[in-house]
Write a protein that holds these residues in place. Structure first.
Motif, mmCIF file in Angstrom:
data_model
loop_
_atom_site.group_PDB
_atom_site.id
_atom_site.type_symbol
_atom_site.label_atom_id
_atom_site.label_comp_id
_atom_site.label_asym_id
_atom_site.label_seq_id
_atom_site.Cartn_x
_atom_site.Cartn_y
_atom_site.Cartn_z
ATOM 1 N N PHE A 196 0.849 -1.183 0.000
ATOM 2 C CA PHE A 196 0.000 0.000 0.000
ATOM 3 C C PHE A 196 0.887 1.235 0.000
ATOM 4 O O PHE A 196 2.025 1.194 0.477
ATOM 5 N N ARG A 197 0.335 2.340 -0.509
ATOM 6 C CA ARG A 197 1.079 3.596 -0.559
ATOM 7 C C ARG A 197 0.108 4.752 -0.400
ATOM 8 O O ARG A 197 -1.021 4.699 -0.899
ATOM 9 N N GLY A 198 0.560 5.801 0.287
ATOM 10 C CA GLY A 198 -0.274 6.984 0.429
ATOM 11 C C GLY A 198 0.374 8.026 1.320
ATOM 12 O O GLY A 198 1.345 7.749 2.017
ATOM 13 N N PRO A 199 -0.182 9.230 1.287
ATOM 14 C CA PRO A 199 0.388 10.322 2.080
ATOM 15 C C PRO A 199 -0.019 10.234 3.552
ATOM 16 O O PRO A 199 -1.200 10.224 3.873
ATOM 17 N N LEU A 200 0.976 10.122 4.418
ATOM 18 C CA LEU A 200 0.749 10.136 5.863
ATOM 19 C C LEU A 200 1.878 10.935 6.509
ATOM 20 O O LEU A 200 3.039 10.766 6.146
ATOM 21 N N GLY A 201 1.531 11.753 7.471
ATOM 22 C CA GLY A 201 2.536 12.464 8.236
ATOM 23 C C GLY A 201 3.159 11.535 9.267
ATOM 24 O O GLY A 201 2.748 10.388 9.442
ATOM 25 N N VAL A 202 4.148 12.052 9.973
ATOM 26 C CA VAL A 202 4.882 11.248 10.953
ATOM 27 C C VAL A 202 3.956 10.674 12.024
ATOM 28 O O VAL A 202 4.029 9.485 12.352
ATOM 29 N N THR A 203 3.068 11.482 12.559
ATOM 30 C CA THR A 203 2.190 11.033 13.640
ATOM 31 C C THR A 203 1.272 9.911 13.175
ATOM 32 O O THR A 203 1.140 8.879 13.850
ATOM 33 N N LEU A 204 0.634 10.097 12.018
ATOM 34 C CA LEU A 204 -0.257 9.052 11.503
ATOM 35 C C LEU A 204 0.513 7.797 11.114
ATOM 36 O O LEU A 204 0.017 6.684 11.266
ATOM 37 N N ARG A 205 1.744 7.976 10.620
ATOM 38 C CA ARG A 205 2.557 6.821 10.255
ATOM 39 C C ARG A 205 2.866 5.982 11.503
ATOM 40 O O ARG A 205 2.783 4.757 11.481
ATOM 41 N N LYS A 206 3.203 6.643 12.594
ATOM 42 C CA LYS A 206 3.480 5.920 13.839
ATOM 43 C C LYS A 206 2.221 5.229 14.359
ATOM 44 O O LYS A 206 2.262 4.090 14.834
ATOM 45 N N GLU A 207 1.095 5.909 14.251
ATOM 46 C CA GLU A 207 -0.185 5.330 14.678
ATOM 47 C C GLU A 207 -0.520 4.110 13.832
ATOM 48 O O GLU A 207 -0.955 3.077 14.345
ATOM 49 N N LEU A 208 -0.330 4.223 12.521
ATOM 50 C CA LEU A 208 -0.568 3.111 11.604
ATOM 51 C C LEU A 208 0.303 1.917 11.981
ATOM 52 O O LEU A 208 -0.178 0.783 12.055
#
Length: 81
Positions: free
Chosen positions: A34-46
Protein backbone atom coordinates in the motif's frame (compact mmCIF):
# COMPACT_ATOMS: atom_id res chain seq x y z
CA UNK A 1 4.37 9.50 1.35
CA UNK A 2 4.29 6.17 3.16
CA UNK A 3 4.90 2.71 1.76
CA UNK A 4 3.60 -0.40 3.53
CA UNK A 5 4.82 -3.83 2.44
CA UNK A 6 3.89 -7.03 4.21
CA UNK A 7 4.49 -10.75 3.98
CA UNK A 8 1.90 -12.66 5.99
CA UNK A 9 0.91 -16.29 5.36
CA UNK A 10 -2.50 -16.31 7.04
CA UNK A 11 -5.32 -15.11 4.74
CA UNK A 12 -7.39 -13.70 7.60
CA UNK A 13 -4.41 -11.74 8.92
CA UNK A 14 -3.61 -10.38 5.43
CA UNK A 15 -7.19 -9.11 5.15
CA UNK A 16 -6.92 -7.50 8.58
CA UNK A 17 -3.67 -5.72 7.66
CA UNK A 18 -5.16 -4.65 4.33
CA UNK A 19 -8.19 -3.17 6.12
CA UNK A 20 -6.00 -1.16 8.49
CA UNK A 21 -4.10 0.28 5.51
CA UNK A 22 -7.34 1.17 3.70
CA UNK A 23 -8.67 2.77 6.91
CA UNK A 24 -5.71 5.16 6.72
CA UNK A 25 -6.54 6.02 3.11
CA UNK A 26 -3.63 4.18 1.55
CA UNK A 27 -3.86 2.93 -2.04
CA UNK A 28 -3.49 -0.80 -2.72
CA UNK A 29 -0.65 -0.88 -5.27
CA UNK A 30 0.37 -4.57 -5.19
CA UNK A 31 -0.93 -7.76 -3.60
CA UNK A 32 0.84 -6.97 -0.32
CA UNK A 33 1.72 -3.31 -0.72
CA UNK A 34 0.00 0.00 0.00
CA UNK A 35 1.08 3.60 -0.56
CA UNK A 36 -0.27 6.98 0.43
CA UNK A 37 0.39 10.32 2.08
CA UNK A 38 0.75 10.14 5.86
CA UNK A 39 2.54 12.46 8.24
CA UNK A 40 4.88 11.25 10.95
CA UNK A 41 2.19 11.03 13.64
CA UNK A 42 -0.26 9.05 11.50
CA UNK A 43 2.56 6.82 10.25
CA UNK A 44 3.48 5.92 13.84
CA UNK A 45 -0.19 5.33 14.68
CA UNK A 46 -0.57 3.11 11.60
CA UNK A 47 2.49 1.07 12.58
CA UNK A 48 1.12 0.57 16.10
CA UNK A 49 -2.22 -0.65 14.70
CA UNK A 50 -0.49 -2.99 12.26
CA UNK A 51 1.66 -4.34 15.09
CA UNK A 52 -1.45 -4.97 17.18
CA UNK A 53 -3.21 -6.61 14.23
CA UNK A 54 -0.33 -9.01 13.60
CA UNK A 55 0.15 -9.76 17.28
CA UNK A 56 2.41 -12.75 17.85
CA UNK A 57 1.51 -14.42 14.56
CA UNK A 58 4.27 -15.02 12.00
CA UNK A 59 4.74 -12.32 9.40
CA UNK A 60 6.67 -9.24 8.40
CA UNK A 61 5.41 -5.68 7.96
CA UNK A 62 7.49 -2.75 6.72
CA UNK A 63 6.25 0.83 7.04
CA UNK A 64 8.63 3.16 5.24
CA UNK A 65 8.51 6.90 4.67
CA UNK A 66 9.32 8.11 1.16
CA UNK A 67 10.57 11.63 0.62
CA UNK A 68 9.15 13.76 -2.19
CA UNK A 69 12.34 13.36 -4.23
CA UNK A 70 12.08 9.56 -4.09
CA UNK A 71 8.38 9.64 -4.99
CA UNK A 72 9.11 11.83 -8.01
CA UNK A 73 11.95 9.50 -9.08
CA UNK A 74 9.74 6.40 -8.80
CA UNK A 75 8.88 4.53 -11.94
CA UNK A 76 5.89 2.26 -12.31
CA UNK A 77 4.98 -0.23 -14.98
CA UNK A 78 1.30 -1.14 -14.81
CA UNK A 79 -0.21 -3.30 -17.52
CA UNK A 80 -3.77 -4.13 -16.66
CA UNK A 81 -5.83 -6.11 -19.22
Amino acid sequence: MTLVIYDVEDDRMRRRISKVCRDYGLDHIQYSAFRGPLGVTLRKELFAKLKDALGERPGRVLVAPLCEKDVEASQELNRVP
